[in-house]
Design a protein around this motif. Sequence first.
Motif, PDB file in Angstrom:
ATOM      1  N   GLN A   1       0.921  -1.044  -0.138  1.00 41.13           N
ATOM      2  CA  GLN A   1       0.379   0.148  -0.227  1.00 41.13           C
ATOM      3  C   GLN A   1       1.268   1.223  -0.155  1.00 41.13           C
ATOM      4  OE1 GLN A   1      -3.263   0.370  -0.140  1.00 41.13           O
ATOM      5  NE2 GLN A   1      -3.635   2.508  -0.023  1.00 41.13           N
ATOM      6  N   THR A   2       1.770   1.153   1.121  1.00 44.50           N
ATOM      7  CA  THR A   2       2.877   2.437   1.228  1.00 44.50           C
ATOM      8  C   THR A   2       3.234   2.221  -0.208  1.00 44.50           C
ATOM      9  OG1 THR A   2       2.899   2.740   3.391  1.00 44.50           O
ATOM     10  CG2 THR A   2       4.541   3.220   2.134  1.00 44.50           C
ATOM     11  N   LEU A   3       4.050   1.220  -1.484  1.00 42.68           N
ATOM     12  CA  LEU A   3       5.205   1.312  -2.083  1.00 42.68           C
ATOM     13  C   LEU A   3       4.138   1.922  -3.223  1.00 42.68           C
ATOM     14  CD1 LEU A   3       7.185  -1.037  -1.359  1.00 42.68           C
ATOM     15  CD2 LEU A   3       7.908   1.131  -1.315  1.00 42.68           C
ATOM     16  N   VAL A   4       2.771   1.352  -3.304  1.00 42.43           N
ATOM     17  CA  VAL A   4       1.910   2.045  -4.467  1.00 42.43           C
ATOM     18  C   VAL A   4       1.333   3.616  -4.226  1.00 42.43           C
ATOM     19  CG1 VAL A   4      -0.537   1.852  -5.402  1.00 42.43           C
ATOM     20  CG2 VAL A   4       0.782  -0.202  -4.651  1.00 42.43           C
ATOM     21  N   SER A   5       0.929   4.051  -3.170  1.00 38.39           N
ATOM     22  CA  SER A   5       1.214   5.669  -3.040  1.00 38.39           C
ATOM     23  C   SER A   5       2.041   6.319  -3.325  1.00 38.39           C
ATOM     24  CB  SER A   5       0.488   5.246  -1.461  1.00 38.39           C
ATOM     25  OG  SER A   5      -0.351   4.783  -0.724  1.00 38.39           O
TER      26      SER A   5
ATOM     27  N   ASN B   1       4.759   5.315  -5.349  1.00 32.52           N
ATOM     28  CA  ASN B   1       4.938   5.453  -6.763  1.00 32.52           C
ATOM     29  C   ASN B   1       3.492   6.598  -7.567  1.00 32.52           C
ATOM     30  OD1 ASN B   1       5.087   4.233  -9.438  1.00 32.52           O
ATOM     31  ND2 ASN B   1       2.798   4.060  -9.700  1.00 32.52           N
ATOM     32  N   ASN B   2       1.866   6.504  -6.889  1.00 28.90           N
ATOM     33  CA  ASN B   2       1.630   7.589  -7.173  1.00 28.90           C
ATOM     34  C   ASN B   2       1.692   8.868  -6.867  1.00 28.90           C
ATOM     35  OD1 ASN B   2      -0.155   4.941  -7.544  1.00 28.90           O
ATOM     36  ND2 ASN B   2      -1.447   5.162  -6.013  1.00 28.90           N
ATOM     37  N   TYR B   3       2.792   9.245  -5.974  1.00 31.54           N
ATOM     38  CA  TYR B   3       3.194  10.602  -6.024  1.00 31.54           C
ATOM     39  C   TYR B   3       3.503  11.037  -6.450  1.00 31.54           C
ATOM     40  CZ  TYR B   3       4.575  14.289  -2.784  1.00 31.54           C
ATOM     41  OH  TYR B   3       5.357  15.819  -2.272  1.00 31.54           O
ATOM     42  N   ALA B   4       4.804   9.913  -6.869  1.00 37.98           N
ATOM     43  CA  ALA B   4       6.634  10.306  -7.798  1.00 37.98           C
ATOM     44  C   ALA B   4       5.627  10.665  -9.180  1.00 37.98           C
ATOM     45  CB  ALA B   4       7.583   8.576  -7.956  1.00 37.98           C
ATOM     46  N   SER B   5       4.513   9.804  -8.985  1.00 42.47           N
ATOM     47  CA  SER B   5       4.262  10.072 -11.340  1.00 42.47           C
ATOM     48  C   SER B   5       3.550  10.985 -10.728  1.00 42.47           C
ATOM     49  CB  SER B   5       3.164   8.533 -11.386  1.00 42.47           C
ATOM     50  OG  SER B   5       3.718   7.853 -11.150  1.00 42.47           O
ATOM     51  N   SER B   6       2.657  12.122 -10.150  1.00 40.54           N
ATOM     52  CA  SER B   6       2.360  13.235 -10.185  1.00 40.54           C
ATOM     53  C   SER B   6       3.201  14.246  -9.811  1.00 40.54           C
ATOM     54  CB  SER B   6       1.433  13.468  -9.136  1.00 40.54           C
ATOM     55  OG  SER B   6      -0.092  12.245  -8.826  1.00 40.54           O
ATOM     56  N   LEU B   7       4.109  14.283  -9.286  1.00 41.63           N
ATOM     57  CA  LEU B   7       5.466  14.951  -8.952  1.00 41.63           C
ATOM     58  C   LEU B   7       6.035  14.556 -10.832  1.00 41.63           C
ATOM     59  CD1 LEU B   7       6.609  14.167  -5.622  1.00 41.63           C
ATOM     60  CD2 LEU B   7       6.150  16.190  -6.495  1.00 41.63           C
ATOM     61  N   PHE B   8       5.891  13.736 -11.491  1.00 38.95           N
ATOM     62  CA  PHE B   8       6.460  13.871 -12.491  1.00 38.95           C
ATOM     63  C   PHE B   8       5.649  14.794 -13.712  1.00 38.95           C
ATOM     64  CE2 PHE B   8       6.938  12.384 -16.745  1.00 38.95           C
ATOM     65  CZ  PHE B   8       9.013  12.329 -16.984  1.00 38.95           C
ATOM     66  N   LYS B   9       4.468  14.389 -13.683  1.00 39.48           N
ATOM     67  CA  LYS B   9       3.647  14.826 -14.455  1.00 39.48           C
ATOM     68  C   LYS B   9       3.322  16.487 -14.446  1.00 39.48           C
ATOM     69  CE  LYS B   9       1.382  11.201 -15.267  1.00 39.48           C
ATOM     70  NZ  LYS B   9      -1.015  10.404 -14.455  1.00 39.48           N
ATOM     71  N   LEU B  10       3.610  17.086 -12.699  1.00 39.13           N
ATOM     72  CA  LEU B  10       3.656  18.502 -12.526  1.00 39.13           C
ATOM     73  C   LEU B  10       5.133  19.270 -12.612  1.00 39.13           C
ATOM     74  CD1 LEU B  10       1.778  18.372  -9.167  1.00 39.13           C
ATOM     75  CD2 LEU B  10       1.167  19.346 -11.506  1.00 39.13           C
TER      76      LEU B  10
END
Length: 80
Positions: free
Chosen positions: A1-5, A7-16
């Motif tokens: 769960q934490t690692l998936v979160s 990943n999602n956060y890192a993806s959002s930072l990348f997109k931003l």
Amino acid sequence: QTLVSANNYASSLFKLERFDEAKSLLRRTVPLLRPFFGESHEFTLRMRSLYAKALYYDEGATLDDIREAVTTLEDVAPSA
């Protein structure tokens, strides 16, 4: 769960285009993936690929950053 979160956060930072923050998070997270998922697991490969892209697309990327990005993508590509 934490690692998936993470990943999602890192993806959002990348997109931003917040590459420094994405790189920092991924530098801490990717080593934690290996013991759980292994080197060739899809999740590990995706996170490593995202890290390489963050290195590459960062406007402040150094030549060493670009080399690391290319090496990482070459390492990830045959497994994907």
